[in-house]
Scaffold this motif. Structure first.
Motif, PDB file in Angstrom:
ATOM      1  N   ILE A  51       0.839  -1.198   0.000  1.00 38.50           N
ATOM      2  CA  ILE A  51       0.000   0.000   0.000  1.00 38.50           C
ATOM      3  C   ILE A  51       0.876   1.251   0.000  1.00 38.50           C
ATOM      4  CG2 ILE A  51      -1.643   1.343   1.381  1.00 38.50           C
ATOM      5  CD1 ILE A  51      -2.927  -0.967  -0.104  1.00 38.50           C
ATOM      6  N   PHE A  52       1.923   1.272   0.842  1.00 39.32           N
ATOM      7  CA  PHE A  52       2.817   2.430   0.880  1.00 39.32           C
ATOM      8  C   PHE A  52       3.532   2.631  -0.456  1.00 39.32           C
ATOM      9  CE2 PHE A  52       3.102   2.311   5.705  1.00 39.32           C
ATOM     10  CZ  PHE A  52       2.327   3.440   5.836  1.00 39.32           C
ATOM     11  N   SER A  53       3.913   1.538  -1.105  1.00 37.74           N
ATOM     12  CA  SER A  53       4.614   1.684  -2.384  1.00 37.74           C
ATOM     13  C   SER A  53       3.678   2.171  -3.488  1.00 37.74           C
ATOM     14  CB  SER A  53       5.283   0.379  -2.785  1.00 37.74           C
ATOM     15  OG  SER A  53       4.316  -0.600  -3.115  1.00 37.74           O
ATOM     16  N   LEU A  54       2.403   1.824  -3.406  1.00 40.53           N
ATOM     17  CA  LEU A  54       1.462   2.291  -4.426  1.00 40.53           C
ATOM     18  C   LEU A  54       1.108   3.763  -4.249  1.00 40.53           C
ATOM     19  CD1 LEU A  54      -1.122  -0.623  -4.775  1.00 40.53           C
ATOM     20  CD2 LEU A  54       0.656   0.049  -6.383  1.00 40.53           C
ATOM     21  N   PHE A  55       0.907   4.194  -3.016  1.00 44.42           N
ATOM     22  CA  PHE A  55       0.420   5.548  -2.777  1.00 44.42           C
ATOM     23  C   PHE A  55       1.469   6.480  -2.182  1.00 44.42           C
ATOM     24  CE2 PHE A  55      -3.409   2.824  -2.404  1.00 44.42           C
ATOM     25  CZ  PHE A  55      -4.059   3.303  -3.531  1.00 44.42           C
ATOM     26  N   GLY A  56       2.676   5.990  -1.975  1.00 41.95           N
ATOM     27  CA  GLY A  56       3.706   6.799  -1.342  1.00 41.95           C
ATOM     28  C   GLY A  56       4.526   7.465  -2.306  1.00 41.95           C
TER      29      GLY A  56
END
Length: 56
Positions: A51-56
């Motif tokens: 999730i962090f890699s997609l939206f970060g």
């Protein structure tokens, strides 16, 4: 093949590959899970990284 269907397939494959990389990274850092609780913890950690890699 319908262009929309092809786009959806590409997006799903991208999401699966990116989650697989996050899961592999969690296993690399934590080690191979042995119990069900460890597997759950690795899966949750991989999901958070994903999730962090997609939206970060």
């Amino acid at each position: 093949m319908n262009r929309t269907l092809l786009t959806m397939i590409v997006v799903v494959v991208f999401f699966l590959l990116s989650f697989g990389m996050s899961y592999a990274m969690e296993i690399f850092f934590r080690g191979k899970p042995k119990t069900r609780e460890e597997r759950k913890r690795v899966f949750i950690g991989a999901f958070i990284w994903w999730i962090f890699s997609l939206f970060g």
